[in-house]
Design an enzyme around this catalytic site. Structure first.
Site, mmCIF file in Angstrom:
data_model
loop_
_atom_site.group_PDB
_atom_site.id
_atom_site.type_symbol
_atom_site.label_atom_id
_atom_site.label_comp_id
_atom_site.label_asym_id
_atom_site.label_seq_id
_atom_site.Cartn_x
_atom_site.Cartn_y
_atom_site.Cartn_z
ATOM 1 N N ASN A 615 0.689 -1.348 -0.568
ATOM 2 C CA ASN A 615 0.004 -0.076 0.404
ATOM 3 C C ASN A 615 1.026 0.988 0.219
ATOM 4 O O ASN A 615 0.342 2.629 -0.282
ATOM 5 C CB ASN A 615 -0.753 0.051 0.775
ATOM 6 C CG ASN A 615 -2.053 -1.101 1.820
ATOM 7 O OD1 ASN A 615 -2.494 -1.239 0.576
ATOM 8 N ND2 ASN A 615 -2.135 -1.791 2.315
ATOM 9 N N TYR A 616 2.280 1.035 0.613
ATOM 10 C CA TYR A 616 2.499 2.841 0.436
ATOM 11 C C TYR A 616 4.559 2.751 -0.188
ATOM 12 O O TYR A 616 5.036 3.974 -0.479
ATOM 13 C CB TYR A 616 3.158 2.587 1.864
ATOM 14 C CG TYR A 616 2.341 2.728 3.147
ATOM 15 C CD1 TYR A 616 1.706 4.305 2.736
ATOM 16 C CD2 TYR A 616 1.142 2.228 3.704
ATOM 17 C CE1 TYR A 616 0.283 4.191 3.696
ATOM 18 C CE2 TYR A 616 0.310 2.077 4.146
ATOM 19 C CZ TYR A 616 -0.386 3.499 4.230
ATOM 20 O OH TYR A 616 -0.736 3.932 4.964
ATOM 21 N N LEU A 617 4.442 1.246 -0.582
ATOM 22 C CA LEU A 617 5.710 1.665 -1.575
ATOM 23 C C LEU A 617 5.282 2.017 -3.159
ATOM 24 O O LEU A 617 4.833 0.971 -3.251
ATOM 25 C CB LEU A 617 6.380 1.052 -1.320
ATOM 26 C CG LEU A 617 7.277 0.331 0.527
ATOM 27 C CD1 LEU A 617 7.747 -0.475 0.962
ATOM 28 C CD2 LEU A 617 7.518 1.608 1.288
#
Length: 660
Positions: A615-617
């Site tokens: 979800n973030y990288l």
DNA sequence: ACTTCGACTTAGGACCGGCCGA
DNA sequence: TCGGCCGGTCCTAAGTCGAAGT
């Protein structure tokens, strides 16, 4: 937990410079051993740059390109391909490269949408007559509904939930609601209910399930696949795409996280009459199960869901949506990372800005500035208000309360330390002590003046005010963009810092994991320490000890052999020395690998890497890293992840940089 | 302004099946 | 061959955030 980057700076000592001669458990790695890379046709990059902002590039939307049959890299004419390459190509072959198509930006999510509707939970099957609830020492037969709900509880008997008062109270209350008047009159005390027999029955059933014959399992699997083939896909704008969750949630007892006031309540069975279907006008409308009809069928192409219903516990709306590998989700994901990169271009100004605002005359602005500082520096979530008697008491940045922070002028050699301790999303505890700028510290002191437990730290602030301000700084900027930005940026920085050119694949992967871990720590992505973890660790160190003994022994043998060699000129003796040398080397490698594994495992015990990865990288960072260091992508992304990040795998070359 | 609603992303744990070592 | 482990998948709760409603 401390967000200390130092932890990751001295990754060195464990990193090996040696190439693994035979790293046996590097599954199918022959392909990638030294030398193999030479024959590997460099994936020829498509003419166009990984081009970030060119998404709007006008491209004739030739219908032909929608199938995008992969163009053979001209550079590799014949070349026997490795198995893995073939598999990888296969993976790509059928893929529709939506990321090469023209974007429309009119809020319309699709032109046509056709699907078969959701799959409902199987109907309740009553228990055999002899499986009964024991109430107050007496066996009793229950009506179907009562029995079903009792079964939900019986299944959870071993779970911690059933030892919690709130859970039991809520369960019993809802259970009584489904009872017949007679049952209700009889069953008045949960403490007198004995669910053991039911529980034993369920356990037995699942054992039996496990013990089914191979054929039976196969058959069931095939049937399931058939179901997935029918209901698991939809056709959207002419492309067949996977649906994320086509099965409607079955009834059961609500399992809220943390101290949830509603835990144990009965989540009732969803009926077709509760469900709204979304599909395009001219399409075949899904057929409701026999004897039922849909609540509504609509055709709204400004939304991405295929079906929706409202759940009865919190009145929340649930959706059937597409799989992450779909165009709709992928495009959004890509946009998310582009937005984060855009933030980078102005981040200095943003920081300067809020730093200045720390001295604003206006309280609201000061609070806003400190809040954004936390969000930026500590990757806190925005923190919307929540209804305390509807949900667990958790907070984010804007909803922090007096009791969640402690100020220390001095702590462990650091000055102006803010100590955070609160429950965040999913009731995961955030504990962190950070040294902050003097001004921030003073402001916090000011915000906390004359306040008590229960008072908001930022009493003049909420997420709406905060996001409105961010919106003024940059279009589309919101609190969560900072999390994405700082997470991705951290990964890139840590990868640059930790990856050593001449390390072997295993060591590079450890570096990757460590970089990933730095992000997980930043974002506070935790997991429960696996049961038996300490035993597992013990076992590992035992193995390591044994390996060390082996090494000693091997060394000794080598020495002996050398000694022998000195006194003899026989070639067999000489070759024996060589053999022993090799043995020592091999054991050293194995030992080293074990040690790497142990380190990795230990560092990972309570940290979840998956969430940030998913979800973030920015996947292009990982893809670029793999390409740059010649690491097979499947070492970093499993199959599902590769599908989700197909766009990135296709478009990012080794030169991609999140931060340019 | 403040609250609720709606749509969508992010999250950790449960569960499952295949694999690996004893 | 069996149990334990592990990665992958499934599941669905719990967030974010903009818009609509009051």
């Amino acid at each position: 937990m401390d967000v200390k980057t130092e932890d990751f700076e001295d990754v060195k000592p464990t990193a090996s410079r040696k190439r693994a001669a035979n790293n046996s458990d590097d599954e199918a790695d022959e392909d990638y051993g030294p030398g193999a890379s030479a024959s590997k046709p460099k994936k020829v990059k498509k003419e166009e740059k990984p081009a970030v902002k060119s998404k709007t590039k006008a491209q004739p939307k030739a219908a032909a390109r929608s199938k995008n049959v992969k163009v053979e890299p001209t550079a590799s004419p014949d070349k026997k391909k490795t198995k893995r390459e073939l598999a990888r190509e296969q993976e790509q072959k059928e893929v529709w490269k939506w990321w090469e198509e023209e974007k429309t930006n009119d809020g319309k999510k699709w032109k046509t949408l056709e699907h078969m509707g959701p799959v409902f939970a199987p109907e309740y099957e009553p228990l055999p007559k002899h499986v009964k609830l024991v109430y107050d020492g007496k066996e009793i037969s229950l009506s179907e509904n009562t029995e079903e709900v009792a079964g939900f509880y019986a299944k959870m008997l071993l779970h911690d939930y059933t030892s919690m008062d709130v859970f039991n109270k809520n369960f019993f209350k809802d259970w009584r609601k489904v009872m017949t008047p007679k049952e209700r009159e009889l069953i008045t005390d949960l403490g007198k209910c004995n669910f053991q027999k039911m529980h034993a029955y369920f356990t037995d059933q699942s054992e039996k399930r496990k013990a089914r014959s191979k054929e039976e399992k196969q058959k069931e699997k095939a049937e399931n696949e058939k179901l997935v083939e029918i209901y698991g896909y939809c056709t959207i704008d002419g492309h067949k795409e996977k649906i994320g969750n086509f099965r409607i949630e079955p009834p059961g007892l609500f399992r809220g996280r943390g101290q949830h006031p509603k835990m144990g309540m009965l989540k009732r069975r969803v009926q077709p009459e509760d469900v709204i279907i979304n599909c395009s006008k001219g399409s075949k409308v899904p057929v409701a199960p026999k004897g039922h009809k849909w609540k509504e069928v609509r055709s709204d192409n400004e939304v991405t869901w295929l079906a929706t219903w409202t759940e009865n516990i919190q009145g929340q709306i649930k959706y059937v949506m597409l799989n992450p590998a779909s165009r709709l989700k992928g495009e959004k994901d890509w946009q998310k990372y582009e937005k984060a990169r855009k933030l980078h271009t102005i981040i200095d100004r943003v920081r300067e800005n809020y730093t200045n605002d720390w001295k604003s005359k206006e309280m609201k602005i000061r609070q806003r500035a400190v809040a954004i500082y936390f969000i930026d520096k500590l990757a806190l979530r925005a923190g919307n208000e929540k209804d305390s008697d509807e949900s667990a008491d958790t907070v984010g940045c804007c909803s922090l309360r007096y009791e969640h922070v402690k100020l220390h002028e001095q702590k462990d050699d650091l000055e102006n330390v803010v100590e955070f301790d609160f429950l965040g999303k999913d009731s995961i505890r955030y504990q962190n002590s950070v040294s902050v700028e003097k001004r921030v510290f003073k402001n916090l002191k000011l915000f906390m003046e004359n306040k008590n437990e229960g008072d908001d730290l930022f009493d003049r602030l909420n997420t709406s005010i905060l996001n409105k301000h961010l919106q003024d700084i940059m279009e589309g900027l919101t609190a969560k963009v900072f999390r994405t930005y700082n997470a991705s940026r951290t990964l890139e920085e840590q990868l640059n810092l930790l990856t050593k050119e001449d390390d072997n694949v295993a060591a590079k992967l450890l570096a990757y994991n460590r970089a990933n871990r730095a992000v997980a720590v930043l974002c506070n992505h935790q997991r429960a320490v696996p049961k038996n973890f300490s035993q597992q660790m013990e076992r590992m160190s035992e193995k390591i000890e044994n390996k060390k003994k082996d090494l000693k022994e091997a060394n000794k043998q080598l020495k002996d052999a050398k000694q022998q060699a000195k006194n003899s000129r026989s070639t067999t003796v000489a070759s024996n020395v060589e053999k022993k040398k090799k043995a020592v080397e091999r054991i050293k490698e194995q030992l080293h690998k074990l040690e790497l594994q142990a380190t990795d495992k230990d560092e990972n015990k309570d940290i979840a890497l998956g969430t940030s990865k998913l979800n973030y990288l920015d996947p292009r960072i990982s893809v670029a890293w793999c390409k740059k260091y010649d690491i097979p992508i499947e070492k970093v992304y499993n199959k599902t992840q590769r599908q989700k990040f197909m766009w990135a795998i296709d478009m990012a070359g080794p030169e991609f940089e999140f931060i340019e």
